[in-house]
Every structure is written in structure tokens, then in C-alpha cells.
Design a protein around this motif. Structure first.
Motif, mmCIF file in Angstrom:
data_model
loop_
_atom_site.group_PDB
_atom_site.id
_atom_site.type_symbol
_atom_site.label_atom_id
_atom_site.label_comp_id
_atom_site.label_asym_id
_atom_site.label_seq_id
_atom_site.Cartn_x
_atom_site.Cartn_y
_atom_site.Cartn_z
ATOM 1 N N TYR A 87 63.208 12.551 11.383
ATOM 2 C CA TYR A 87 63.090 11.249 10.722
ATOM 3 C C TYR A 87 63.344 10.189 11.784
ATOM 4 O O TYR A 87 64.483 9.935 12.177
ATOM 5 C CB TYR A 87 64.099 11.149 9.580
ATOM 6 N N CYS A 88 62.270 9.597 12.276
ATOM 7 C CA CYS A 88 62.327 8.738 13.463
ATOM 8 C C CYS A 88 62.209 7.254 13.107
ATOM 9 O O CYS A 88 61.311 6.850 12.367
ATOM 10 C CB CYS A 88 61.195 9.131 14.421
ATOM 11 N N MET A 89 63.121 6.450 13.655
ATOM 12 C CA MET A 89 62.962 4.998 13.607
ATOM 13 C C MET A 89 61.998 4.643 14.733
ATOM 14 O O MET A 89 62.395 4.449 15.881
ATOM 15 C CB MET A 89 64.296 4.270 13.796
ATOM 16 N N ASP A 90 60.722 4.601 14.415
ATOM 17 C CA ASP A 90 59.677 4.447 15.414
ATOM 18 C C ASP A 90 59.325 2.974 15.578
ATOM 19 O O ASP A 90 58.666 2.376 14.725
ATOM 20 C CB ASP A 90 58.441 5.244 14.995
ATOM 21 N N LEU A 91 59.743 2.390 16.685
ATOM 22 C CA LEU A 91 59.534 0.966 16.908
ATOM 23 C C LEU A 91 58.137 0.657 17.432
ATOM 24 O O LEU A 91 57.878 -0.448 17.901
ATOM 25 C CB LEU A 91 60.618 0.429 17.850
ATOM 26 N N ASN A 95 56.548 -0.798 10.057
ATOM 27 C CA ASN A 95 57.572 -0.614 9.017
ATOM 28 C C ASN A 95 58.975 -0.702 9.596
ATOM 29 O O ASN A 95 59.872 -1.331 9.012
ATOM 30 C CB ASN A 95 57.394 0.746 8.337
ATOM 31 N N TYR A 96 59.183 -0.090 10.738
ATOM 32 C CA TYR A 96 60.514 -0.061 11.329
ATOM 33 C C TYR A 96 60.820 -1.334 12.114
ATOM 34 O O TYR A 96 61.992 -1.686 12.277
ATOM 35 C CB TYR A 96 60.668 1.189 12.193
ATOM 36 N N LEU A 97 59.798 -2.028 12.569
ATOM 37 C CA LEU A 97 60.026 -3.333 13.185
ATOM 38 C C LEU A 97 60.553 -4.312 12.144
ATOM 39 O O LEU A 97 61.426 -5.143 12.430
ATOM 40 C CB LEU A 97 58.729 -3.861 13.811
ATOM 41 N N ARG A 160 62.456 5.674 18.676
ATOM 42 C CA ARG A 160 61.452 5.639 19.747
ATOM 43 C C ARG A 160 60.981 4.211 19.963
ATOM 44 O O ARG A 160 60.775 3.457 19.016
ATOM 45 C CB ARG A 160 60.257 6.526 19.409
ATOM 46 N N GLY A 161 60.835 3.816 21.235
ATOM 47 C CA GLY A 161 60.376 2.464 21.532
ATOM 48 C C GLY A 161 59.580 2.414 22.814
ATOM 49 O O GLY A 161 59.693 3.302 23.672
ATOM 50 N N ILE A 181 57.508 4.824 27.373
ATOM 51 C CA ILE A 181 57.989 5.089 26.028
ATOM 52 C C ILE A 181 59.242 5.938 26.155
ATOM 53 O O ILE A 181 59.260 6.931 26.876
ATOM 54 C CB ILE A 181 56.938 5.833 25.182
ATOM 55 N N GLN A 182 60.291 5.506 25.470
ATOM 56 C CA GLN A 182 61.555 6.227 25.562
ATOM 57 C C GLN A 182 62.005 6.658 24.165
ATOM 58 O O GLN A 182 61.658 6.042 23.161
ATOM 59 C CB GLN A 182 62.624 5.345 26.213
ATOM 60 N N ILE A 183 62.774 7.738 24.130
ATOM 61 C CA ILE A 183 63.260 8.311 22.884
ATOM 62 C C ILE A 183 64.774 8.474 22.979
ATOM 63 O O ILE A 183 65.290 8.938 23.996
ATOM 64 C CB ILE A 183 62.630 9.696 22.630
ATOM 65 N N ALA A 184 65.477 8.082 21.917
ATOM 66 C CA ALA A 184 66.909 8.339 21.816
ATOM 67 C C ALA A 184 67.126 9.324 20.669
ATOM 68 O O ALA A 184 66.785 9.018 19.518
ATOM 69 C CB ALA A 184 67.680 7.048 21.561
#
Length: 207
Positions: A87-91, A95-97, A160-161, A181-184
Motif C-alpha cells: 500500500y504505497c503513498m505514491d507521490l 490522489n496522494y498529492l 514513492r516520489g 525516483i526514490q522509495i522509502a
């Protein structure tokens, strides 16, 4: 309905060779999450998505300028990982922005109520990129905390951003030399396996 991310991705983590080897051999069970107040995607284990070269470049930068990180790097290396974003907060997703806007409003209202200063994003060097993302980190962590406390939905496994960093590739360019692109990863169970990246065999085509 369409914002859930499916499938596996490859991530690369710049680190010391000793850390890489201990993770792959399972002497260390997992990487330590980064919890700096300036981390631009909030708390988590950071990876460059499909970008081995940028991860290695980062490790070399930390060896040269150790004050830029809490990590110690003697021998720059790269650790590969197979990741399910969950479940990713994909920037990269509108929607997540929009969710970040809500997080910013919550942060400003809370800080104002308690007489606290709003964090600011800052460059490391004068006129440089905003690499110290105190504000962005606080906003993202505010969203996570709100969800955790109010149980509005499931907690995010990852964030992800995309980031625009470095010098322009050419005059008036919209692209910079360190774009990535980076992922935490917040939930370590998203990391399905670690590996030592192979060297390309030039005798055969790239696949």
C-alpha cells in the motif's frame, strides 16, 4: 481503485560494502530505517528505483563528505532489493498529492495551536537544491500519524516520489543531471529479498 501498485520493483541502496555483505549473508536481518527530520519521503529504508548508478554515486558522495549522512562508508557499494510496494503513498499519483495538501493543513493548524514554528525545506549550499526537506518530512509524517491514530484507512507500507536534483542538463532544460525516483519502505516485509548486483556481460545484449 486504480491507485494500488501491483508487481515487484527493483531498488538499489547505496551503502558500505560491509553492510551490503552482512545483509546478503543475513548476519544483519534488515537495513536500519532512516529517521532524519530532513528525509524527503519521511521515515523509512531508502532505495533508488532501478538506478544502480545513482545509488553508487550517493555512496561515493557520503565517503567523500561524511557530514552529509549519519552512515559511515569506507568502501562505497550498492545493495540490490526486490520490493513489493504494497500500500504505497505514491507521490506520482494525484490522489496522494491531494493527501499531502491535507497533511500540510493539519501540520500548520497543530503547530499554530501549540505555538510551534513550521519547518522549512533548505538547501545544503547557498542557491542549491532543497535537499534538507524538513517541511516535506513533517507533512508526510503528519499524514502517517493521522492515519495511525484515527484508523481512517490502512497504514502505508511505502512512499514513492520523483525528485529533480543537480545542474540543468543543458541551458533552459527541464531535466537535471541527478533526477531520480526514490522509495522509502516503512514496512520491511515489503522487501522480498536482497542481492549483490551483477556486472553487465558486454558479450550479450542488454535485457
Amino acid at each position: 481503485m486504480y491507485s494500488r501498485k501491483r508487481g515487484l520493483v527493483i531498488g538499489f541502496h547505496g551503502c558500505d560494502q560491509e553492510v551490503r555483505d552482512e545483509i546478503v549473508s543475513q548476519k544483519l536481518k534488515n537495513l536500519k530505517p532512516s529517521e532524519n527530520l530532513y528525509d524527503w519521503l519521511g521515515n523509512g529504508i531508502y532505495f533508488w528505483k532501478n538506478n544502480y548508478d545513482r545509488a553508487l554515486q550517493y555512496a561515493k558522495e557520503i565517503k567523500k563528505n561524511p557530514q552529509k549522512s549519519t552512515s559511515r562508508i569506507e568502501t562505497p557499494s550498492v545493495l540490490g532489493a526486490v520490493i513489493d510496494l504494497g500500500y504505497c503513498m505514491d507521490l506520482l499519483d494525484s490522489n496522494y498529492l491531494e493527501l499531502l495538501k491535507i497533511g500540510y493543513k493539519l501540520l500548520t493548524e497543530t503547530n499554530k495551536k501549540h505555538g510551534l514554528e513550521i519547518p522549512k525545506n533548505k538547501p545544503i549550499e547557498k542557491n542549491g537544491d532543497l535537499l534538507l526537506r524538513h517541511l516535506d518530512c513533517a507533512v508526510i509524517e503528519t499524514v502517517h500519524q493521522f492515519i495511525k491514530e484515527n484508523k481512517e484507512s490502512n497504514e502505508f507500507d511505502s512512499v514513492r516520489g520523483v525528485f529533480f536534483e543537480g545542474n540543468e542538463l543543458y541551458k533552459n532544460a527541464g531535466f537535471k543531471e541527478k533526477n531520480h525516483i526514490q522509495i522509502a519502505i516503512r514496512n520491511p516485509n515489503c522487501i522480498k529479498g536482497y542481492f549483490i548486483p551483477r556486472i553487465l556481460n558486454e558479450k550479450y545484449p542488454k535485457t
